[in-house]
Structures are given as structure tokens and as C-alpha cells.
Scaffold this active site. Structure first.
Site, PDB file in Angstrom:
ATOM      1  N   TYR A  18       1.026  -1.212   0.339  1.00  0.00           N
ATOM      2  CA  TYR A  18       0.022   0.006   0.133  1.00  0.00           C
ATOM      3  C   TYR A  18       1.033   1.131   0.236  1.00  0.00           C
ATOM      4  O   TYR A  18       0.337   1.952   0.963  1.00  0.00           O
ATOM      5  CB  TYR A  18      -0.795  -0.259   1.169  1.00  0.00           C
ATOM      6  CG  TYR A  18      -2.087  -0.960   1.114  1.00  0.00           C
ATOM      7  CD1 TYR A  18      -3.184  -0.325   0.319  1.00  0.00           C
ATOM      8  CD2 TYR A  18      -2.214  -2.505   1.698  1.00  0.00           C
ATOM      9  CE1 TYR A  18      -3.784  -1.295  -0.431  1.00  0.00           C
ATOM     10  CE2 TYR A  18      -3.393  -3.241   1.668  1.00  0.00           C
ATOM     11  CZ  TYR A  18      -4.260  -2.774   0.376  1.00  0.00           C
ATOM     12  OH  TYR A  18      -5.133  -3.372   0.048  1.00  0.00           O
ATOM     13  N   TYR A 146     -11.620  -7.574   7.298  1.00  0.00           N
ATOM     14  CA  TYR A 146      -9.846  -7.773   6.410  1.00  0.00           C
ATOM     15  C   TYR A 146     -10.062  -8.826   5.696  1.00  0.00           C
ATOM     16  O   TYR A 146      -9.332  -9.683   6.780  1.00  0.00           O
ATOM     17  CB  TYR A 146      -8.911  -6.472   6.816  1.00  0.00           C
ATOM     18  CG  TYR A 146      -7.341  -7.677   5.556  1.00  0.00           C
ATOM     19  CD1 TYR A 146      -8.205  -6.212   4.947  1.00  0.00           C
ATOM     20  CD2 TYR A 146      -7.031  -7.892   5.734  1.00  0.00           C
ATOM     21  CE1 TYR A 146      -7.030  -6.643   3.705  1.00  0.00           C
ATOM     22  CE2 TYR A 146      -5.651  -8.222   4.920  1.00  0.00           C
ATOM     23  CZ  TYR A 146      -5.869  -7.329   4.069  1.00  0.00           C
ATOM     24  OH  TYR A 146      -4.878  -7.304   2.522  1.00  0.00           O
ATOM     25  N   ASP A 247     -12.194 -16.693   9.262  1.00  0.00           N
ATOM     26  CA  ASP A 247     -10.664 -16.422   8.526  1.00  0.00           C
ATOM     27  C   ASP A 247     -10.188 -16.377   9.860  1.00  0.00           C
ATOM     28  O   ASP A 247     -10.584 -15.096  10.296  1.00  0.00           O
ATOM     29  CB  ASP A 247     -11.111 -15.264   7.599  1.00  0.00           C
ATOM     30  CG  ASP A 247      -9.294 -14.613   7.223  1.00  0.00           C
ATOM     31  OD1 ASP A 247      -8.619 -14.644   7.898  1.00  0.00           O
ATOM     32  OD2 ASP A 247      -9.776 -13.434   6.763  1.00  0.00           O
ATOM     33  N   LYS A 276      -0.988 -17.119   7.739  1.00  0.00           N
ATOM     34  CA  LYS A 276       0.354 -16.139   8.730  1.00  0.00           C
ATOM     35  C   LYS A 276       1.491 -16.633  10.052  1.00  0.00           C
ATOM     36  O   LYS A 276       2.113 -16.592   9.838  1.00  0.00           O
ATOM     37  CB  LYS A 276      -0.151 -14.957   9.324  1.00  0.00           C
ATOM     38  CG  LYS A 276      -1.320 -13.834   8.608  1.00  0.00           C
ATOM     39  CD  LYS A 276      -1.321 -12.367   9.421  1.00  0.00           C
ATOM     40  CE  LYS A 276      -1.467 -11.410   8.017  1.00  0.00           C
ATOM     41  NZ  LYS A 276      -2.575 -11.248   7.961  1.00  0.00           N
TER      42      LYS A 276
HETATM   43  C1  LIG Z   1      -3.405 -10.953   6.468  1.00  0.00           C
HETATM   44  C2  LIG Z   1      -4.789 -11.755   6.454  1.00  0.00           C
HETATM   45  C3  LIG Z   1      -5.790 -12.131   4.634  1.00  0.00           C
HETATM   46  C4  LIG Z   1      -4.430 -12.116   3.759  1.00  0.00           C
HETATM   47  O1  LIG Z   1      -3.046 -13.123   3.902  1.00  0.00           O
HETATM   48  P1  LIG Z   1      -1.944 -12.604   2.794  1.00  0.00           P
HETATM   49  O2  LIG Z   1      -1.686 -13.592   3.238  1.00  0.00           O
HETATM   50  O3  LIG Z   1      -1.689 -11.312   3.676  1.00  0.00           O
HETATM   51  O4  LIG Z   1      -2.874 -12.665   1.746  1.00  0.00           O
HETATM   52  C5  LIG Z   1      -6.513 -12.397   5.346  1.00  0.00           C
HETATM   53  N1  LIG Z   1      -7.172 -12.474   6.421  1.00  0.00           N
HETATM   54  C6  LIG Z   1      -6.589 -12.196   7.399  1.00  0.00           C
HETATM   55  C7  LIG Z   1      -7.446 -11.780   8.565  1.00  0.00           C
HETATM   56  C8  LIG Z   1      -5.493 -11.675   7.318  1.00  0.00           C
HETATM   57  O5  LIG Z   1      -5.202 -10.709   8.824  1.00  0.00           O
END
Ligand SMILES: *Cc1c(COP(=O)(O)O)cnc(C)c1O
Length: 429
Positions: A18, A146, A247, A276
Site C-alpha cells: 500500500y 479484512y 478467517d 500468517k
Molecule cells: C493477513 C490476512 C489475510 C491475507 O493474508 P495474506 O497472506 O496477506 O494474503 C486475510 N485475512 C486476515 C484476517 C488477515 O489478517
């Protein structure tokens, strides 16, 4: 060695997350990292408050993980996953099935968090299609969420934060509910949940699934909400023949004090994304897990298969490191560590809530957030933090930390004290 010209090239030719290439912000060259410290090219050492965006839970340059990587390298770095399988992937999937909420049994290995979200969304669509619910082709989600930067994931990110108007002709449109108001510690009363019921009644016939970040909304605003809300969504998804996608990419692997944030509400989602911290911050790897029922339905559908398969799927090197990272995490006293970090964050950050320029302070597990009333001047704040020996990267009006679990109390104290100094001195600078 990095010379001045390299840094100039970095500023003018390389996109960072970004950023602008015409109005670039400063970047700090890091030469190495070890334990909880990043070492800059000029020798400066910074205590890491970010875990490189939730990932480096054991810190950096961890001997056991290095060894797992080199052992695997001497066997194979990568082989295709089509028609081939290997021990690192099988062991990892077995472990993920074992530690994730009961009922999640089928695993898709993806190469990044965003891809695992795309995979989750495609699973939900294929599931509803197979059930003859072809009209259920949209998603419900929460504002300020997000879920990643690829197109499908982006379409369920916060519409304002994700600038949906800019991509209006390109992005599919979905259904957004307001952010849950009740904090993590609070109980729900009916009013807001009534609105949620209404929202489901109006839109569920068009929706395949509800996708959300359980308990902690991360990059969309660092908000911690009541487990009651998550329980209610689980119930409504069941009543309206929708799947629930959790997620857990940011929250997974202990960060909130539970191994997975869904455990705070004692629910099992139908589909769960992890990423992550999966490899302890060594490599990109993510996974999408689902239930026997969802997998079976998809595979009995028109396509007969699940329609996805990345080139680097199941990368053995990443899987081997993930196996070691999970072994290290699960054999450690991680719950005590997170609890100790949480206690210290509360003790040292909550008093900042009294400062006139602070809107709110909140702590959950090993996450501490200071929400300012005004947007933070990021380059200025970053410079202040670096000059004071810490690595903290604010965004918008949020100064937040989620340090490696191995951080010792003195180093954590330095992080919180420096945040305090920044907050108190903000008006002066
Ligand atoms: C970081 C993140 C993503 C995206 O993961 P990337 O490895 O950056 O593609 C999706 N959802 C959540 C909740 C995140 O924190």
C-alpha cells in the site's frame, strides 16, 4: 551491501504494501533478525512489536526452524502436488485436523492467506451449487473486516477501507452488516442481534456463506468483539442454510489466548482459513479446512472435484517448517506466555486511555491497541519509534503491537513505554 543508490531505487521502483511510487515513504533496510530483534543496516537494533504482521511468533532466526528448513532443503525444496504427495504435507494436515475445532477434517493447502480465502469462498459456492441452491452466490460479512487483497477476498473487505467504489465495475457486490458494537468482555442484549436476524431474513436466499474474522477484526480496525455475536451468527447460518467461514489467518495459533479464536465462542465453522503464523513467519503458507459434509457435497456436485490447484500447493519446504513451528508452539507453555503478555499489556497500556489524544485502549491475548483520536503521522511516528529502539508500525489512527510470544518482560516494557512516550509527546513534536 546496500548503498544509497539501492535505497533510491527502492523508493522509486519497488512497491511496498500500500505505497506510492511518486510520493514514497521512508523504508528502513534490515540486515538480519534474531530473537525479538531486527538489526538495521547501520547496526541499530530494534525490539520487534509486530511479529512481521502476526507471523514470527517464536521470534527470528530460530535454530530449530532453521534446522527443519535445511533438513528439508537437502531432500527437496519443492515438487508438484498434482499426482504426488509427501510426508511434510501429510503430517501438517494431520496436525491441523487434530488441533482445529472438532469437525474440521478436510484440508486444502494454499500459498497465502488471500488465496486460502479465495479457496474458502469457492468451496461455499460449489457447495451451494451442488445442493441446487445456485441462487445462493453472494456473501455476507461484517463492515471493517479484512480478508486479503486478491479480488474475491477484497470484495468482502470493508467497502470504504477497501475503496470498493474505485473497483465498482470489477468487484462482485456482497452484503455488509455493521461492526458488532459490544466489546470482547461484554454480553449481548437483543437489539443489535434483532437487526442481525432481520438482515439474514432479507438476504440469506442470495447468500452462500457468512465470512468473518472471529473475535478480532485485524487490519480493518483492530476491534475485539463479543463471543455472543459469533455464537449468534453460527446459529443464524444454520437456520438459513448458509455456511460459516471463519478467517483465522490473524487470530490462529494462540494469539488471542486460545489456539483459535472460534474457541472463545465454542463454535465450529464450516470452513476455516489459517495462515500468517502457520510457519512461524518463515515462509508463506496457508490452509483452508472444512467438514466431511461440505467436502462430500462439493465432490458430489457437477464438477465432481474442488476447482482449485496452485502451482506451489503443499510446498514441502514450507510444510516442513510449519510442522516444526507447530511442534514448538504446542510443546511450549504458550498459554502462560500469552496470559503474561496480556497482563503486562493491560497494566502498561490501559492507563494511556486517560490521555486527551487517545480514544480507546484495548488488549486481548498478545495484542495491544492504542486507538488515537486523530490519524497517526506514520513516517513521523515510525522515525520516533526507530530512534527509540523499537519496531512498531501504526496505521490510520491505530498504534498497536502483537509481539513474538517469546518476548521477555523487559523488552515488552520497552515497547509499551515507547508507545506511552509517543502518545504523551505527540502534541509537542
Ligand atoms: C493477513 C490476512 C489475510 C491475507 O493474508 P495474506 O497472506 O496477506 O494474503 C486475510 N485475512 C486476515 C484476517 C488477515 O489478517
Amino acid at each position: 551491501m546496500i548503498i544509497q543508490e539501492d535505497l533510491a531505487f527502492d523508493q522509486s521502483n519497488i512497491w511496498h504494501p500500500y505505497t506510492s511510487l511518486t510520493n514514497p515513504l521512508p523504508t528502513y533496510p534490515v540486515e538480519s533478525a534474531s530473537g525479538v530483534r531486527l538489526k538495521l543496516a547501520d547496526g541499530t537494533e530494534l525490539i520487534d512489536g509486530m511479529s512481521s504482521w502476526w507471523t514470527a511468533i517464536h521470534g527470528y532466526n530460530v535454530p530449530e526452524l532453521n534446522e527443519a528448513a535445511s533438513d528439508q532443503l537437502s531432500k527437496m525444496s519443492h515438487v508438484m502436488f498434482g499426482g504426488i504427495t509427501h510426508e511434510p504435507a501429510i503430517k501438517l494436515c494431520q496436525k491441523l485436523v487434530e488441533i482445529t475445532p472438532e469437525g474440521l477434517e478436510k484440508v486444502f493447502l494454499a500459498d497465502s492467506g488471500s488465496v486460502s480465502v479465495e479457496v474458502a469462498m469457492k468451496m461455499a459456492i460449489q457447495y451451494q451449487h451442488a445442493k441446487g441452491n445456485a441462487g445462493k452466490s453472494k456473501f455476507m460479512t461484517i463492515r471493517n473486516g479484512y480478508h486479503g487483497d486478491t479480488t474475491g477476498a477484497m470484495s468482502v473487505c470493508d467497502p470504504d477501507g477497501g475503496m470498493h467504489h474505485l473497483f465498482a465495475e470489477f468487484l462482485p457486490k456482497h452484503f455488509f452488516v455493521n461492526q458488532p458494537k459490544k466489546r470482547f468482555e461484554e454480553k449481548y442484549v437483543d437489539e443489535e442481534l434483532g437487526q442481525l436476524e432481520q438482515f439474514f431474513r432479507l438476504n440469506s436466499d442470495k447468500c452462500a456463506a457468512f465470512i468473518l474474522e472471529p473475535i478480532v477484526q485485524g487490519a480493518g480496525g483492530m476491534w475485539f468483539y463479543s463471543p455472543d455475536y459469533l455464537k449468534k451468527i453460527r446459529q443464524l447460518c444454520d437456520e438459513h442454510d448458509m455456511l460459516l467461514i471463519a478467517d483465522e489467518i490473524a487470530t490462529g495459533f494462540g494469539r488471542t489466548g486460545k489456539l483459535f479464536a472460534c474457541e472463545h465462542a465454542a463454535i465450529t465453522p464450516d470452513i476455516m482459513c489459517v495462515g500468517k503464523a502457520l510457519t512461524g513467519g518463515y515462509m508463506t503458507l496457508a490452509a483452508t479446512l472444512t467438514t466431511q459434509h461440505v467436502a462430500e457435497t462439493i465432490c458430489n456436485g457437477e464438477a465432481g472435484v474442488f476447482m482449485h490447484g496452485p502451482t506451489f500447493m503443499g510446498n514441502p519446504l514450507a510444510c516442513a517448517i510449519a510442522n516444526k513451528s507447530l511442534e514448538r508452539l504446542l510443546s511450549s507453555n504458550w498459554q502462560d506466555r500469552i496470559l503474561a503478555i496480556e497482563k503486562q499489556l493491560k497494566r502498561e497500556l490501559l492507563p494511556l486511555g486517560n490521555a486527551l489524544n487517545v480514544k480507546d485502549v484495548r488488549v486481548l491475548g498478545a495484542i495491544g491497541v492504542v486507538e488515537m483520536k486523530e490519524p497517526v503521522d506514520v513516517p513521523k511516528a515510525q522515525k520516533f519509534f526507530v530512534e527509540n529502539g523499537v519496531w512498531i508500525r501504526p496505521f490510520r489512527n491505530l498504534i498497536y503491537i502483537m509481539p513474538p510470544y517469546v518476548i521477555i518482560s523487559a523488552d515488552l516494557g520497552k515497547l509499551t513505554a515507547t508507545i506511552g512516550e509517543y502518545v504523551v509527546g505527540e502534541k509537542v513534536r
